[in-house]
Design an enzyme around this catalytic site. Structure first.
Site, short mmCIF file in Angstrom:
data_model
loop_
_atom_site.label_atom_id
_atom_site.label_comp_id
_atom_site.label_asym_id
_atom_site.label_seq_id
_atom_site.Cartn_x
_atom_site.Cartn_y
_atom_site.Cartn_z
N THR A 16 43.96 -21.99 -41.14
CA THR A 16 44.00 -21.85 -39.68
C THR A 16 42.64 -22.17 -39.07
O THR A 16 42.55 -22.90 -38.08
CB THR A 16 44.44 -20.45 -39.29
OG1 THR A 16 45.74 -20.18 -39.81
CG2 THR A 16 44.48 -20.30 -37.77
N LYS A 37 52.21 -24.37 -35.91
CA LYS A 37 52.45 -23.52 -37.07
C LYS A 37 53.97 -23.35 -37.16
O LYS A 37 54.54 -22.40 -36.61
CB LYS A 37 51.77 -22.16 -36.88
CG LYS A 37 51.92 -21.20 -38.05
CD LYS A 37 50.95 -21.48 -39.16
CE LYS A 37 51.00 -20.37 -40.21
NZ LYS A 37 50.07 -20.65 -41.33
N ASP A 54 47.68 -16.61 -36.28
CA ASP A 54 47.31 -17.99 -36.61
C ASP A 54 47.83 -18.95 -35.55
O ASP A 54 47.12 -19.84 -35.09
CB ASP A 54 47.86 -18.38 -37.98
CG ASP A 54 47.23 -17.61 -39.12
OD1 ASP A 54 46.20 -16.95 -38.89
OD2 ASP A 54 47.78 -17.66 -40.23
N GLU A 115 50.03 -26.99 -39.36
CA GLU A 115 49.48 -26.12 -40.41
C GLU A 115 50.60 -25.58 -41.29
O GLU A 115 51.57 -25.00 -40.79
CB GLU A 115 48.70 -24.95 -39.81
CG GLU A 115 48.08 -24.07 -40.88
CD GLU A 115 47.55 -22.75 -40.35
OE1 GLU A 115 47.40 -21.81 -41.15
OE2 GLU A 115 47.32 -22.65 -39.12
N GLY A 116 50.45 -25.76 -42.59
CA GLY A 116 51.42 -25.24 -43.52
C GLY A 116 51.25 -23.75 -43.74
O GLY A 116 50.47 -23.07 -43.06
N VAL A 117 51.98 -23.24 -44.73
CA VAL A 117 51.93 -21.82 -45.05
C VAL A 117 51.62 -21.68 -46.54
O VAL A 117 52.21 -22.38 -47.36
CB VAL A 117 53.25 -21.12 -44.67
CG1 VAL A 117 54.43 -21.76 -45.36
CG2 VAL A 117 53.19 -19.64 -44.97
N GLY A 118 50.68 -20.82 -46.88
CA GLY A 118 50.31 -20.65 -48.27
C GLY A 118 49.78 -21.94 -48.85
O GLY A 118 49.09 -22.71 -48.18
#
Length: 220
Positions: A16, A37, A54, A115-118
């Site tokens: 982030t 996001k 985020d 933005e991706g996650v993990g």
């Protein structure tokens, strides 16, 4: 400039922070960039619905005044893997709401910074991976490497997975999540030699770091 997908070598390595820096840098360069996001877990309840910090940071960096749900169409309360959080909420993460929100953003702003996650291989559902978003929306991938012990293996494996998934690794950013990482310079040199993508910048430790990103290699 192509839209971007920001992924990381792990969770909690500053995606982030770096995504906001990319958006802010592009906006200073005259591009009407906006951050997105698509999926967020770990959201707080508000009178307006679930909200994720985020996503709110991306909204602030983008100077977005439209609907929150356009930036973060899928929000879940518990700070756990999103496909598990979705199951707990009695639903599943699908491409349709993400695609609808992305289309609205792409029509209003360019480029979109997603933005991706993990990490890259964190699943979104039984049938949907983050690579699917990059492929469907035609996103170049930027890898955030959390600079700490173990980052060489994590970064090289992630870069290999991105390419094997049929996506383009357009650049990477070194984020100094461990301010006291031993042999930082040697680790950075190893990654520069082995990652087949340009280093776009080194982000110093701390939320108020002001290092400059060189995003010129992303323009093609």
């Amino acid at each position: 400039m192509k839209p971007l997908f920001v992924t990381g070598t792990d969770t909690g390595i500053g995606k982030t922070h770096v995504s906001c820096r990319i958006v802010s840098t592009l906006r200073r360069e005259g591009l009407d960039a906006v951050g997105m996001k698509p999926v967020a877990s770990g959201c707080r309840a508000t009178p307006e619905g679930l909200r994720n910090e985020d996503a709110e940071a991306l909204i602030a960096a983008s100077r977005w005044t439209g609907a929150y749900e356009t930036i973060n169409p899928l929000a879940f309360a518990d700070p756990i893997a999103p496909h598990i959080a979705a199951a707990d909420a009695g639903t599943a993460i699908t491409l349709a709401p993400i695609g609808a929100a992305y289309a609205l953003l792409a029509a209003a702003r360019a480029p979109v910074v997603v933005e991706g996650v993990g990490g890259w291989l964190a699943p979104l559902s039984d049938t949907l991976m983050q690579a699917d978003l990059a492929r469907v929306f035609g996103l170049d991938v930027v890898l955030v490497v959390g600079m700490r012990l173990g980052c060489l293996n994590h970064a090289l494996l992630t870069a290999r997975a991105i390419v094997e998934d049929g996506c383009r690794l357009a650049g990477w950013i070194a984020n100094r999540v461990d301010a006291d990482m031993p042999r930082f310079d040697e680790n950075l040199a190893t990654l520069r030699a082995r990652l087949a993508a340009p280093l776009l910048g080194v982000v110093a430790h701390g939320a108020d770091a002001t290092d400059t990103l060189d995003l010129a290699p992303l323009r093609r």
